[in-house]
Each structure stands twice: as structure tokens, then as C-alpha cells.
Design a protein around this motif. Structure first.
Motif, PDB file in Angstrom:
ATOM      1  N   TYR A 247      -6.529 -72.042   6.883  1.00 27.67           N
ATOM      2  CA  TYR A 247      -7.316 -71.106   6.993  1.00 27.67           C
ATOM      3  C   TYR A 247      -8.504 -72.082   6.336  1.00 27.67           C
ATOM      4  O   TYR A 247      -8.567 -72.060   5.191  1.00 27.67           O
ATOM      5  CB  TYR A 247      -7.003 -69.874   6.169  1.00 27.67           C
ATOM      6  CG  TYR A 247      -5.996 -69.202   6.795  1.00 27.67           C
ATOM      7  CD1 TYR A 247      -6.747 -68.209   7.631  1.00 27.67           C
ATOM      8  CD2 TYR A 247      -5.391 -69.268   6.360  1.00 27.67           C
ATOM      9  CE1 TYR A 247      -6.133 -67.165   8.561  1.00 27.67           C
ATOM     10  CE2 TYR A 247      -4.102 -68.193   7.174  1.00 27.67           C
ATOM     11  CZ  TYR A 247      -4.503 -67.496   7.965  1.00 27.67           C
ATOM     12  OH  TYR A 247      -3.510 -66.919   9.054  1.00 27.67           O
ATOM     13  N   SER A 248      -8.677 -73.790   6.981  1.00 27.35           N
ATOM     14  CA  SER A 248      -9.449 -74.482   6.822  1.00 27.35           C
ATOM     15  C   SER A 248      -9.440 -74.912   5.514  1.00 27.35           C
ATOM     16  O   SER A 248      -9.916 -74.956   3.983  1.00 27.35           O
ATOM     17  CB  SER A 248     -11.197 -74.568   6.438  1.00 27.35           C
ATOM     18  OG  SER A 248     -12.314 -73.302   7.862  1.00 27.35           O
TER      19      SER A 248
ATOM     20  N   ARG B  83     -12.563 -67.810   7.495  1.00 28.38           N
ATOM     21  CA  ARG B  83     -12.231 -67.730   5.997  1.00 28.38           C
ATOM     22  C   ARG B  83     -13.439 -66.869   5.503  1.00 28.38           C
ATOM     23  O   ARG B  83     -13.925 -68.085   5.283  1.00 28.38           O
ATOM     24  CB  ARG B  83     -10.846 -67.981   6.049  1.00 28.38           C
ATOM     25  CG  ARG B  83     -10.578 -68.551   4.302  1.00 28.38           C
ATOM     26  CD  ARG B  83      -9.700 -68.708   3.512  1.00 28.38           C
ATOM     27  NE  ARG B  83     -10.481 -70.397   3.872  1.00 28.38           N
ATOM     28  CZ  ARG B  83     -10.608 -71.222   2.485  1.00 28.38           C
ATOM     29  NH1 ARG B  83     -11.101 -70.525   0.827  1.00 28.38           N
ATOM     30  NH2 ARG B  83     -10.843 -72.905   2.354  1.00 28.38           N
TER      31      ARG B  83
ATOM     32  N   SER C 247     -12.069 -71.838  11.432  1.00 28.89           N
ATOM     33  CA  SER C 247     -11.185 -73.109  12.459  1.00 28.89           C
ATOM     34  C   SER C 247     -10.374 -72.442  13.405  1.00 28.89           C
ATOM     35  O   SER C 247     -10.174 -71.267  13.630  1.00 28.89           O
ATOM     36  CB  SER C 247     -10.450 -73.429  10.733  1.00 28.89           C
ATOM     37  OG  SER C 247      -9.623 -72.401   9.921  1.00 28.89           O
TER      38      SER C 247
ATOM     39  N   TYR D 107      -6.834 -62.853   0.189  1.00 25.86           N
ATOM     40  CA  TYR D 107      -6.493 -62.663   1.258  1.00 25.86           C
ATOM     41  C   TYR D 107      -5.826 -61.647   2.190  1.00 25.86           C
ATOM     42  O   TYR D 107      -4.247 -61.920   1.128  1.00 25.86           O
ATOM     43  CB  TYR D 107      -7.304 -64.117   1.932  1.00 25.86           C
ATOM     44  CG  TYR D 107      -8.058 -64.952   1.883  1.00 25.86           C
ATOM     45  CD1 TYR D 107      -9.012 -64.501   2.319  1.00 25.86           C
ATOM     46  CD2 TYR D 107      -7.988 -66.121   0.964  1.00 25.86           C
ATOM     47  CE1 TYR D 107      -9.985 -65.149   1.590  1.00 25.86           C
ATOM     48  CE2 TYR D 107      -8.963 -66.665   0.545  1.00 25.86           C
ATOM     49  CZ  TYR D 107      -9.988 -66.515   1.032  1.00 25.86           C
ATOM     50  OH  TYR D 107     -11.538 -67.328   0.582  1.00 25.86           O
TER      51      TYR D 107
ATOM     52  N   ILE E 288      -8.154 -60.772   6.508  1.00 21.22           N
ATOM     53  CA  ILE E 288      -8.967 -62.005   8.008  1.00 21.22           C
ATOM     54  C   ILE E 288      -8.992 -61.638   9.031  1.00 21.22           C
ATOM     55  O   ILE E 288      -9.825 -62.171   9.968  1.00 21.22           O
ATOM     56  CB  ILE E 288      -8.209 -63.653   7.398  1.00 21.22           C
ATOM     57  CG1 ILE E 288      -9.247 -64.343   6.114  1.00 21.22           C
ATOM     58  CG2 ILE E 288      -8.558 -64.466   8.267  1.00 21.22           C
ATOM     59  CD1 ILE E 288      -8.745 -65.604   5.496  1.00 21.22           C
ATOM     60  N   SER E 289      -7.699 -61.241   9.387  1.00 16.95           N
ATOM     61  CA  SER E 289      -7.336 -60.487  10.865  1.00 16.95           C
ATOM     62  C   SER E 289      -8.697 -59.161  11.456  1.00 16.95           C
ATOM     63  O   SER E 289      -8.556 -59.529  12.192  1.00 16.95           O
ATOM     64  CB  SER E 289      -5.858 -59.792  10.313  1.00 16.95           C
ATOM     65  OG  SER E 289      -6.100 -58.682   9.729  1.00 16.95           O
TER      66      SER E 289
ATOM     67  N   ASP F  17     -14.915 -68.373   2.664  1.00 22.46           N
ATOM     68  CA  ASP F  17     -14.399 -68.693   1.412  1.00 22.46           C
ATOM     69  C   ASP F  17     -15.702 -69.004   0.064  1.00 22.46           C
ATOM     70  O   ASP F  17     -16.775 -68.619   0.491  1.00 22.46           O
ATOM     71  CB  ASP F  17     -15.154 -70.144   1.429  1.00 22.46           C
ATOM     72  CG  ASP F  17     -14.402 -71.748   0.432  1.00 22.46           C
ATOM     73  OD1 ASP F  17     -13.751 -70.841  -0.798  1.00 22.46           O
ATOM     74  OD2 ASP F  17     -14.349 -72.428   0.540  1.00 22.46           O
TER      75      ASP F  17
ATOM     76  N   LEU G 282      -9.332 -68.819  13.612  1.00 22.88           N
ATOM     77  CA  LEU G 282      -8.703 -67.579  11.555  1.00 22.88           C
ATOM     78  C   LEU G 282     -10.546 -67.899  11.173  1.00 22.88           C
ATOM     79  O   LEU G 282     -10.945 -69.456  10.842  1.00 22.88           O
ATOM     80  CB  LEU G 282      -7.959 -68.942  10.978  1.00 22.88           C
ATOM     81  CG  LEU G 282      -6.657 -68.876  11.983  1.00 22.88           C
ATOM     82  CD1 LEU G 282      -5.963 -69.743  11.261  1.00 22.88           C
ATOM     83  CD2 LEU G 282      -6.456 -67.253  11.998  1.00 22.88           C
TER      84      LEU G 282
ATOM     85  N   PRO H 146      -1.145 -71.062   4.929  1.00 27.83           N
ATOM     86  CA  PRO H 146      -2.424 -70.984   4.082  1.00 27.83           C
ATOM     87  C   PRO H 146      -3.856 -72.105   4.471  1.00 27.83           C
ATOM     88  O   PRO H 146      -4.634 -72.212   4.203  1.00 27.83           O
ATOM     89  CB  PRO H 146      -2.432 -70.616   3.029  1.00 27.83           C
ATOM     90  CG  PRO H 146      -1.448 -71.747   2.314  1.00 27.83           C
ATOM     91  CD  PRO H 146       0.013 -71.248   3.587  1.00 27.83           C
TER      92      PRO H 146
ATOM     93  N   LEU I  65      -3.874 -63.026   5.155  1.00 25.90           N
ATOM     94  CA  LEU I  65      -3.544 -63.605   5.972  1.00 25.90           C
ATOM     95  C   LEU I  65      -2.376 -63.486   7.214  1.00 25.90           C
ATOM     96  O   LEU I  65      -1.946 -63.269   6.466  1.00 25.90           O
ATOM     97  CB  LEU I  65      -3.052 -64.989   4.932  1.00 25.90           C
ATOM     98  CG  LEU I  65      -4.193 -65.872   4.314  1.00 25.90           C
ATOM     99  CD1 LEU I  65      -3.102 -66.821   3.559  1.00 25.90           C
ATOM    100  CD2 LEU I  65      -5.580 -66.169   4.950  1.00 25.90           C
TER     101      LEU I  65
END
Lengths: 289, 210
Positions: free
Chosen positions: A235-236, A94, A80, A224, A33-34, A96, A92, A232, A226
Motif C-alpha cells: 500500500y504505497s 490508501r 498503487s 487500516y 481500504i477494501s 495517507d 490499492l 502492508p 488491509l
């Protein structure tokens, strides 16, 4: 859905062994995600490879587009804005989609034989031709992923591009990702790769960076990296400790097998009562007594 | 209602038709529902044209059963109040079930076992309907929270099980009690049968015919 496979770990609603003569290595998709810039190329690649076009929706005033997963959108980016540390704004993003759990709640809940299969490589795949449209998989999923199509009453989700992987290709989203945020390989390799990334993130000040591979579902085949692995849900709403609902475990694992025996016992009790006690007969001259 | 042949009318043609309609619909609901109950029963879906058809038909069959059952229940409601004689009968239930000779209390049209069955079915069919709506894809289930759907799907299975067991008991009790089934097929029972099993009801019927 994928062509016939000989390395099936398990099939839904099946009590005999699955075809497993061929063996394969456990695979995983690693989403860092980064590194994600929210370009949605993965969404486009997913649509293109799987050849599905969702209905064009409307703008919700945010970047999320489409707003949610659907039978025609198997992956969506969830954006988000959070202030995780000391009021520092972070965006952030993500990607999904199905997490391909090692212990898949969808498969456990499914009543249709072979409508959901788990390949030995870890991919959990829906076989829509066997799907009855009951929606039980939706109750089994701890990540709220499967979507029932209102048109054909079948359930759809990410296949992890099982058709590409079967022929030695990587998933379409991983292939297309311009920043290398989506990686694909053996699960072992992906964990090693993630460790390097996490060390790097920690060096850059993200003390709580970590790998998301939740043990509550036996680990996942989509993992993921993170920045805030301790939270966690930032992240939505990614589940902190996802587990198959105890209600589903009770229903499928305990109640239904027991009740199935119960029905047999009820019938058998009747037969045994009849052959031991005999019928309850009325003497026809009883009224004259 | 004693007539010359010594037969007593137990169930009117309307009740009989209603009962057998419920029975047929119940069997369809059970066979299609069991298909989703456990993999061991999935083959039953073939009777309905495969899994998707069993899934499509089951909820509609269920709604028809609900309506037909409650029509029947509204007619039978009046005979299902529990009386003191019923409690006395209950104390002798074990002896009755073992065919031991017993002094039968003055029970009315139904015994307490039947009255419990009536209450069980009323409650279970109501639960099956309400939970069935909550899990009915694709029409209603998306309107409810996933937590509620999970609860409903468990409750539906349990209520289905209780209903099927209750009906197994019902069918066996009717078969075991010789002379009972004709009450629901032909409509009449013999006077001796009525006096043996339901003395209170027999007396009432005799009084009425005088």
C-alpha cells in the motif's frame, strides 16, 4: 491546533503532568481500504473544514493529486497498482496522513514545550503557536507525515479534526466518505467493526486480510483494514513494523538527559577542584632564583 | 620581547580580538543551542526573543562562530604541534593539577592539555558545522534523507556537548592558572609566570629579546 483542553495525556518537552482533570474515551478512525473507491472526497472535505488551500500543482501522470502531503495538504490518497496474488491486478488506494500513534515519535523529538500535545482520546495535535520550526518532529515520525511550511516555518499535519471531535462531531473525512470506507468511533468499537470486515474479506478470498494497528508505536488512532495485512508495504510503502528510530530514542531518551547532567558535573568539578586544591599561583620573584 | 616591566607579550591584539569575538559568539551559540538540547534549558530561548527566534538565530550564529574560530585556529595552528616535552608534561599532569611541586619540562607556548583542547575544538566545530547544515530547516534539511538527518541531529547534540564541556575546562583552567587571563585580555604575562608554566617558551622569548 485546537481550543484549550483539559484531557491532555502529554505535552512535548514538558516534565510536569499535563492538564488531565477531564477524562475521555480513546477514539480511532478506521479506514477500510477494501471499500475505498479513490474519489478524494476526503481530501476535499479536509481542505474545506480546515480551510486550507494548497498551491495548485502539476499532473504527475498518475492519479495521486497532490503528489505528496504538504503543509497545505494534510491527507492524500496514494494509488498503487499491484499484483498481489497470482498475477491478479489490484488497485490499492490508501488515504495517507497522520496515524496518531499512541507512542508519538514527533512529540518525543519536539524540543518546544507544548508544541505537540497528545490528548487522552489519542489525538496527537500540533500547536503551531508554540512551534519553533526546528523540524525535529520530522525526524521522530516513523510514517513521514509532518510537513514544514516553507512560508511560515511551522509544521502541519492532520489534526484528526480535534476541533470537531471536541464538540462531538466526527472528522470531516469520515463525514464525507460516500462509501463508508472511513469510520470513526471509540477505538474499541472500531476494532470490533474491523473484525467483522476482516471476516467478510476472508470469506471473499483475502486470507491475509487484517487490521493495521502497529504495536511498534503502541498502536495507532488511525487504523487500516488491509486486504493484504501480511504485506502492508504493497500500500504505497506503508511501514511493516513502524518504530521510532533508535537514533531518536537514544538522542532524546538517553543522550540528552545524561549530557545535561554531564554539563552540571563539569561545572561542579571545577568548583570543587578550586575549593579543595586552590589556585595555581606563580611566585613573582621566581625569575630571580 | 621582555621589556623593562618584566612583561612578555603572549597574544597580539589581533589574536585577542579574534579570541573574544569567538568567545562571545560561542556563548550565543551555546545559550541558543541549549534551549533545544533539553526542556530544562528551554527558558534560555527567552534570551533570544522566544523559541522561533532562538531557532532562527542559532544556525547563523554557528556559521559566524565557524568562520571566526577557523581564523583564530589558522593563527594558532603553528603552536599546536605536540613535542617530546609535551609528553613529559603529560606524565606530570596529575601532580600539576594537584598543585604538587614539579620540575616543569621545557614545553613551548602551550601545554599538551591546551593542544588537545585545540584539536577537540577543531574537530567538534567542523562536525557541528557539517551536521548543522544537514538539520538546518527550512533551507538545507529537505535536501537530505531522513536517515541522514536523524544521524546528524544526534551527532550535533553530542558534538555540542563535547564542545561545551571542553570550553568549561578551558575557562576553568584559565581562571585556575592565576595570571593566565591577563595574557588574553591585556596581552601580556609576567616573566615569572611564563617561566613557571612554559619554560621552553620563556627561554625562546628571552633569547629573542637579547
Amino acid at each position: 491546533m485546537v481550543q484549550q483542553s483539559l484531557n491532555i495525556e502529554r505535552r512535548s518537552a514538558t516534565t510536569t503532568p499535563s492538564p488531565g482533570v477531564r477524562h475521555s474515551v480513546e477514539v480511532a478512525k478506521l479506514i477500510d481500504i477494501s471499500k475505498c473507491i479513490g474519489c478524494k472526497a476526503c481530501q476535499a472535505a479536509c481542505m474545506e473544514w480546515n480551510d486550507i488551500r494548497d498551491e495548485v500543482g502539476t499532473c504527475q501522470g498518475v492519479y495521486d493529486n497532490p503528489a505528496d502531503l504538504s503543509a497545505g495538504s494534510w491527507t492524500v490518497m496514494r494509488f498503487s497498482e499491484v499484483e498481489a496474488d497470482n498475477g491478479k491486478l489490484e488497485w490499492l488506494i490508501r488515504k495517507d496522513g497522520c496515524m496518531h500513534c499512541a507512542d508519538p515519535g514527533c512529540l518525543k523529538a519536539c524540543p518546544a514545550p507544548g508544541a505537540i500535545v497528545q490528548h487522552e482520546n489519542g489525538i496527537v495535535d500540533f500547536q503551531q503557536e508554540n512551534c519553533t520550526g526546528c523540524g525535529y518532529c520530522i525526524t521522530g515520525c516513523p510514517f513521514n507525515i509532518p510537513r514544514l511550511s516553507p512560508k511560515d516555518h511551522k509544521v502541519y499535519k492532520c489534526t484528526l479534526c480535534s476541533d470537531r471531535i471536541a464538540t462531538g462531531l466526527e472528522p470531516a473525512c469520515a463525514k464525507t466518505c460516500p462509501t463508508g470506507a472511513i469510520m470513526f468511533g471509540s477505538k474499541k468499537e472500531m476494532i470490533v467493526h474491523a473484525e467483522g470486515r476482516i471476516a467478510d474479506l476472508k470469506e471473499r478470498g483475502y486470507q491475509n486480510a487484517g487490521l493495521y494497528d502497529p504495536k511498534g508505536v503502541g498502536g495507532t488512532h488511525v487504523m487500516y483494514v488491509l486486504q493484504h495485512a501480511d504485506k502492508p508495504e504493497l500500500y504505497s510503502g506503508l511501514a511493516k513494523d513502524p518504530q521510532i528510530s533508535p537514533l531518536v530514542i537514544f538522542w532524546k531518551g538517553i543522550a540528552k538527559p545524561l549530557m545535561s547532567y554531564g554539563l552540571g558535573v563539569a561545572v561542579l568539578t571545577g568548583i570543587m577542584h578550586y575549593v579543595t586544591v586552590g589556585p595555581n599561583e606563580t611566585e613573582e620573584d621566581e625569575t630571580e632564583k | 620581547m621582555n621589556n623593562k616591566s618584566g612583561l612578555i607579550l603572549r597574544h597580539t591584539p589581533g589574536v585577542r580580538a579574534n579570541h573574544w569575538f569567538v568567545a562571545i559568539v560561542f556563548i550565543l551559540a551555546t545559550l541558543s543551542g541549549l534551549a533545544f538540547f533539553h526542556p530544562a534549558f528551554f527558558f534560555l530561548s527567552s534570551l533570544f526573543g522566544g523559541g522561533p527566534w532562538a531557532k532562527i538565530l542559532h544556525p547563523f550564529v554557528g556559521v559566524i562562530m565557524l568562520v571566526a574560530f577557523f581564523m583564530l585556529a589558522s593563527k594558532e595552528w603553528q603552536y599546536n604541534r605536540v613535542t617530546d616535552a609535551d609528553h613529559q608534561w603529560q606524565k606530570k599532569a596529575m601532580d600539576i593539577m594537584l598543585n604538587h611541586p614539579v620540575e616543569m619540562p621545557d614545553i613551548g607556548r602551550y601545554n599538551i592539555g591546551q593542544k588537545y583542547l585545540f584539536r577537540t575544538l577543531l574537530l567538534m566545530i567542523a562536525i557541528l558545522f557539517l551536521t548543522g547544515i544537514v538539520i538546518w530547516q527550512p533551507y538545507f534539511a529537505p535536501m537530505f534523507s531522513i536517515g541522514l538527518v536523524r544521524l546528524a541531529v544526534v551527532a550535533h547534540g553530542i558534538a555540542g556537548f563535547v564542545t561545551i564541556v571542553a570550553i568549561i575546562v578551558h575557562i576553568y583552567a584559565a581562571y585556575w592558572t592565576r595570571g593566565a587571563i591577563r595574557g588574553m585580555t591585556r596581552g601580556t604575562v609576567t616573566a615569572a609566570w611564563a617561566k613557571h608554566h612554559y619554560p621552553g617558551w620563556y627561554k625562546e622569548m628571552s633569547k629573542r629579546s637579547e
